[in-house]
Design a protein around this motif. Structure first.
Motif, mmCIF file in Angstrom:
data_model
loop_
_atom_site.group_PDB
_atom_site.id
_atom_site.type_symbol
_atom_site.label_atom_id
_atom_site.label_comp_id
_atom_site.label_asym_id
_atom_site.label_seq_id
_atom_site.Cartn_x
_atom_site.Cartn_y
_atom_site.Cartn_z
ATOM 1 N N LEU A 5 0.853 -1.186 0.000
ATOM 2 C CA LEU A 5 0.000 0.000 0.000
ATOM 3 C C LEU A 5 0.889 1.236 0.000
ATOM 4 C CD1 LEU A 5 -2.662 -1.086 2.627
ATOM 5 C CD2 LEU A 5 -2.873 -1.117 0.145
ATOM 6 N N LYS A 6 0.542 2.198 -0.838
ATOM 7 C CA LYS A 6 1.344 3.407 -0.963
ATOM 8 C C LYS A 6 0.466 4.639 -0.820
ATOM 9 C CE LYS A 6 4.755 1.413 -4.063
ATOM 10 N NZ LYS A 6 5.448 1.558 -5.345
ATOM 11 N N LYS A 7 1.113 5.789 -0.652
ATOM 12 C CA LYS A 7 0.413 7.067 -0.567
ATOM 13 C C LYS A 7 -0.391 7.286 -1.852
ATOM 14 C CE LYS A 7 1.362 11.974 0.076
ATOM 15 N NZ LYS A 7 2.399 12.985 0.306
ATOM 16 N N GLY A 8 -1.651 7.707 -1.678
ATOM 17 C CA GLY A 8 -2.512 7.957 -2.826
ATOM 18 C C GLY A 8 -3.411 6.789 -3.190
ATOM 19 N N ASP A 9 -3.199 5.611 -2.608
ATOM 20 C CA ASP A 9 -4.052 4.452 -2.893
ATOM 21 C C ASP A 9 -5.424 4.627 -2.255
ATOM 22 O OD1 ASP A 9 -2.076 3.183 -4.302
ATOM 23 O OD2 ASP A 9 -1.527 1.789 -2.701
ATOM 24 N N LYS A 10 -6.465 4.165 -2.934
ATOM 25 C CA LYS A 10 -7.816 4.119 -2.380
ATOM 26 C C LYS A 10 -7.957 2.800 -1.627
ATOM 27 C CE LYS A 10 -9.692 7.720 -4.601
ATOM 28 N NZ LYS A 10 -9.823 8.946 -3.915
ATOM 29 N N VAL A 11 -8.346 2.900 -0.349
ATOM 30 C CA VAL A 11 -8.441 1.706 0.483
ATOM 31 C C VAL A 11 -9.778 1.654 1.210
ATOM 32 C CG1 VAL A 11 -5.946 1.471 0.859
ATOM 33 C CG2 VAL A 11 -7.286 2.883 2.403
ATOM 34 N N ALA A 70 -7.445 -2.675 3.076
ATOM 35 C CA ALA A 70 -7.362 -3.431 1.831
ATOM 36 C C ALA A 70 -7.535 -2.466 0.661
ATOM 37 C CB ALA A 70 -8.428 -4.510 1.773
ATOM 38 N N LEU A 71 -6.799 -2.718 -0.394
ATOM 39 C CA LEU A 71 -6.853 -1.879 -1.583
ATOM 40 C C LEU A 71 -8.187 -2.069 -2.302
ATOM 41 C CD1 LEU A 71 -4.816 -0.039 -3.192
ATOM 42 C CD2 LEU A 71 -4.515 -1.993 -4.670
ATOM 43 N N ARG A 92 2.766 -3.825 -9.191
ATOM 44 C CA ARG A 92 1.723 -4.316 -8.287
ATOM 45 C C ARG A 92 0.483 -4.619 -9.121
ATOM 46 N NH1 ARG A 92 0.246 -0.165 -3.931
ATOM 47 N NH2 ARG A 92 0.098 1.185 -5.723
ATOM 48 N N PHE A 93 -0.259 -5.671 -8.719
ATOM 49 C CA PHE A 93 -1.510 -5.959 -9.407
ATOM 50 C C PHE A 93 -2.564 -6.415 -8.405
ATOM 51 C CE2 PHE A 93 0.435 -10.094 -9.206
ATOM 52 C CZ PHE A 93 -0.608 -10.991 -9.121
ATOM 53 N N ALA A 94 -3.823 -6.174 -8.758
ATOM 54 C CA ALA A 94 -4.951 -6.576 -7.921
ATOM 55 C C ALA A 94 -5.207 -8.062 -8.133
ATOM 56 C CB ALA A 94 -6.182 -5.771 -8.270
ATOM 57 N N LYS A 95 -5.294 -8.826 -7.035
ATOM 58 C CA LYS A 95 -5.484 -10.264 -7.135
ATOM 59 C C LYS A 95 -6.874 -10.623 -7.676
ATOM 60 C CE LYS A 95 -1.767 -11.994 -4.808
ATOM 61 N NZ LYS A 95 -1.250 -13.281 -4.450
ATOM 62 N N THR A 96 -7.884 -9.777 -7.440
ATOM 63 C CA THR A 96 -9.238 -10.119 -7.894
ATOM 64 C C THR A 96 -9.387 -9.972 -9.393
ATOM 65 O OG1 THR A 96 -9.945 -7.844 -7.454
ATOM 66 C CG2 THR A 96 -10.365 -9.464 -5.729
ATOM 67 N N THR A 97 -8.854 -8.896 -9.962
ATOM 68 C CA THR A 97 -9.040 -8.643 -11.388
ATOM 69 C C THR A 97 -7.792 -8.923 -12.216
ATOM 70 O OG1 THR A 97 -8.407 -6.326 -11.115
ATOM 71 C CG2 THR A 97 -10.745 -6.845 -10.940
#
Length: 101
Positions: A5-11, A70-71, A92-97
């Protein structure tokens, strides 16, 4: 180790008094394993009045543990974060999509 998780991420918050709330990360503290999220984990801080500032009670976003975050993916659902190599870049990639973040 790379940051999931980084600055600017929507969580989204997974646990605690603000469970279900969404926000954007404004600061990350890797040594403490915590992050500050807009509008989440708000505490009231009392400020003494000075010649330049008005005193009073001000709301302040306090740090929350990274394990409780969680992202959000493009569908607006919570997802875990994975890493993979694309060419010579680690992304980085989203595991769901499976989309690159």
């Amino acid at each position: 180790m790379a940051a999931k998780l980084k600055k600017g991420d929507k969580v989204v918050v997974l646990a605690g008094k603000d469970k279900g709330k969404q926000g954007e990360i404004t600061a990350v503290m890797p040594k403490d394993n915590k992050a500050v999220v807009d509008g989440v984990n708000i505490a009231i801080r009392h400020q003494r009045q000075t010649q330049t500032t008005q005193g009073g009670r001000t709301p302040k976003a306090m740090p929350i543990d990274l394990s409780n975050l969680a992202l959000l993916d493009k569908n607006g659902k919570a997802t875990r974060v994975g890493f993979r190599m694309e060419g010579d870049q680690k992304v980085r990639f989203a595991k769901t999509t499976g989309d690159v973040i």
